[in-house]
Design an enzyme around this catalytic site. Sequence first.
Site, PDB file in Angstrom:
ATOM      1  N   LYS A 266       5.446   0.556  -4.161  1.00 41.62           N
ATOM      2  CA  LYS A 266       5.674  -0.705  -3.129  1.00 41.62           C
ATOM      3  C   LYS A 266       6.489  -1.522  -3.473  1.00 41.62           C
ATOM      4  CE  LYS A 266       1.016  -0.040  -0.701  1.00 41.62           C
ATOM      5  NZ  LYS A 266       0.007  -0.425  -0.101  1.00 41.62           N
TER       6      LYS A 266
ATOM      7  N   LYS B  62       3.272  11.652   0.324  1.00 41.04           N
ATOM      8  CA  LYS B  62       2.151  11.752   1.024  1.00 41.04           C
ATOM      9  C   LYS B  62       2.176  11.334   2.542  1.00 41.04           C
ATOM     10  CE  LYS B  62      -0.362   7.410   0.471  1.00 41.04           C
ATOM     11  NZ  LYS B  62      -1.419   6.716   0.463  1.00 41.04           N
TER      12      LYS B  62
ATOM     13  N   LYS C 265       0.676   5.596   6.575  1.00 46.18           N
ATOM     14  CA  LYS C 265       0.437   4.702   7.784  1.00 46.18           C
ATOM     15  C   LYS C 265       1.858   4.022   7.939  1.00 46.18           C
ATOM     16  CE  LYS C 265      -3.844   2.552   6.648  1.00 46.18           C
ATOM     17  NZ  LYS C 265      -3.804   1.667   5.478  1.00 46.18           N
TER      18      LYS C 265
HETATM   19  P1  ATP Z   1      -0.200   2.338   3.252  1.00 48.57           P
HETATM   20  O1  ATP Z   1       0.821   3.667   3.712  1.00 48.57           O
HETATM   21  O2  ATP Z   1      -0.165   1.486   3.985  1.00 48.57           O
HETATM   22  O3  ATP Z   1      -0.258   2.531   1.756  1.00 48.57           O
HETATM   23  P2  ATP Z   1      -2.289   4.459   3.330  1.00 48.57           P
HETATM   24  O4  ATP Z   1      -1.826   5.394   4.528  1.00 48.57           O
HETATM   25  O5  ATP Z   1      -1.787   5.099   1.848  1.00 48.57           O
HETATM   26  O6  ATP Z   1      -1.471   3.055   3.424  1.00 48.57           O
HETATM   27  P3  ATP Z   1      -4.586   3.231   2.634  1.00 48.57           P
HETATM   28  O7  ATP Z   1      -5.219   2.280   3.314  1.00 48.57           O
HETATM   29  O8  ATP Z   1      -3.877   2.946   1.486  1.00 48.57           O
HETATM   30  O9  ATP Z   1      -3.491   4.071   3.307  1.00 48.57           O
HETATM   31  O10 ATP Z   1      -5.618   4.312   1.990  1.00 48.57           O
HETATM   32  C1  ATP Z   1      -6.897   4.624   2.689  1.00 48.57           C
HETATM   33  C2  ATP Z   1      -7.459   5.548   2.267  1.00 48.57           C
HETATM   34  O11 ATP Z   1      -7.070   6.788   2.862  1.00 48.57           O
HETATM   35  C3  ATP Z   1      -7.573   6.140   0.584  1.00 48.57           C
HETATM   36  O12 ATP Z   1      -8.915   6.556   0.406  1.00 48.57           O
HETATM   37  C4  ATP Z   1      -6.371   6.853   0.429  1.00 48.57           C
HETATM   38  O13 ATP Z   1      -6.700   7.590  -0.376  1.00 48.57           O
HETATM   39  C5  ATP Z   1      -6.685   7.754   1.772  1.00 48.57           C
HETATM   40  N1  ATP Z   1      -5.532   8.375   2.170  1.00 48.57           N
HETATM   41  C6  ATP Z   1      -4.281   7.830   2.463  1.00 48.57           C
HETATM   42  N2  ATP Z   1      -3.381   8.647   2.812  1.00 48.57           N
HETATM   43  C7  ATP Z   1      -3.649   9.833   2.637  1.00 48.57           C
HETATM   44  C8  ATP Z   1      -3.210  10.991   2.689  1.00 48.57           C
HETATM   45  N3  ATP Z   1      -1.923  11.409   3.247  1.00 48.57           N
HETATM   46  N4  ATP Z   1      -3.951  12.252   2.164  1.00 48.57           N
HETATM   47  C9  ATP Z   1      -5.375  11.979   2.098  1.00 48.57           C
HETATM   48  N5  ATP Z   1      -5.992  11.055   1.787  1.00 48.57           N
HETATM   49  C10 ATP Z   1      -5.142   9.633   2.168  1.00 48.57           C
END
Ligand code: ATP
Length: 331
Positions: free
Chosen positions: A113, A195, A198
């Site tokens: 980040k 990964k 969002k």
């Molecule tokens: P950002 O992109 O804003 O960092 P993010 O999509 O990684 O956000 P978080 O709010 O950080 O989402 O994560 C929420 C939950 O979703 C966490 O438990 C995280 O491990 C899970 N998660 C996020 N992205 C994935 C993914 N691609 N596959 C599986 N689990 C995920």
Amino acid sequence: MEKKVLYSAVQPSGNLTIGNYTGAIRNWVALQDEYECFYAIANMHAITVRQEPAELRRRTVELLALYIACGVDPARCTLYVQSQVPQHAELAWVLNTITYVGEMERMTQFKDKSARHAENINMGLMDYPVLMAADILLYQTDVVPVGIDQRQHLEIARDIAARFNNRYGETFRMPEGYILKAGAKIASLQDPAKKMSKSDENPNASVFLSDDRDTVIRKFKRAVTDSGSEIVASEEKPGVSNLLNIYAAFAGCTVEEAERAFAGKGYGEFKLAVGETVADVLAPIQAEQKRLLSDKAYLNAVLKEGAERAFKAARRTLSKVYRKIGFYQGD
Ligand code: ATP
Ligand code: LTN
């Protein structure tokens, strides 16, 4: 026998992806009978990257509606907004004093980040894992279901708990991670080495829970695949493996079963089937979320009750912490 405590949260920092669903929320539903569950909307974590205030507020309510639409039951679980329970910030401050700067600098997510938001490497971004440790430890949590990307943060939470207990005597229960294999890591549709996230700048990289059927199908059609034409999961085929993984997670089968179902078929047919399967799962969730969002009074009541329940549990732990570290609390 008392139920074990389970804690998890998602940040209202963007549109949720199917990764958030399979890696987090969907597992919550399956666990809500077995455990005493606390599910938070981590808005204090969300502001570690810049948020538009009106949007943050809107997303908070949308996320609550989504939790419920996915099957999380407010009658059985405590659903609340992190900032409405002040003990999170209070405990995070205390835990900061037993956490080392070097430990935080090493966190993968912080490094990622910081690179992505080079203009805004704020203290909160670095302190993110300590606030997350506070979330977990406040509720004397036994298990934390998260996607694999959060494993490092969970380890730090355990280190911090052990350090505190060591220094001040047994105070926090030691939390365990709960990481499901299928769907625990869904990769970007445009770059399977990353990964699905969002906050990806490329809208075709992520399938959002709010995407309509045509969009979902179009995104899967455009997903990168690998050379060759066989539909098998392997390290040489990260794109196909990711699609098989997504299919398995949404069709409720194993990756091997998915491989068998698509043996001999072409990429085009395969991608369409993945898209349709995902869209079929999303449609009823979207309809229910929409219905819930038209009933703000209900959603506000859920949050009020959740905050009250969380507050009581959090107050108990924080008071114990303050006692242990020598903060005067009257008599
Ligand atoms: P950002 O992109 O804003 O960092 P993010 O999509 O990684 O956000 P978080 O709010 O950080 O989402 O994560 C929420 C939950 O979703 C966490 O438990 C995280 O491990 C899970 N998660 C996020 N992205 C994935 C993914 N691609 N596959 C599986 N689990 C995920
Ligand atoms: N950092 C988490 C969200 C989160 C969380 C938590 C998850 C905040 N507090 C406590 C589990 C337990 C993420 O998924 N990005």
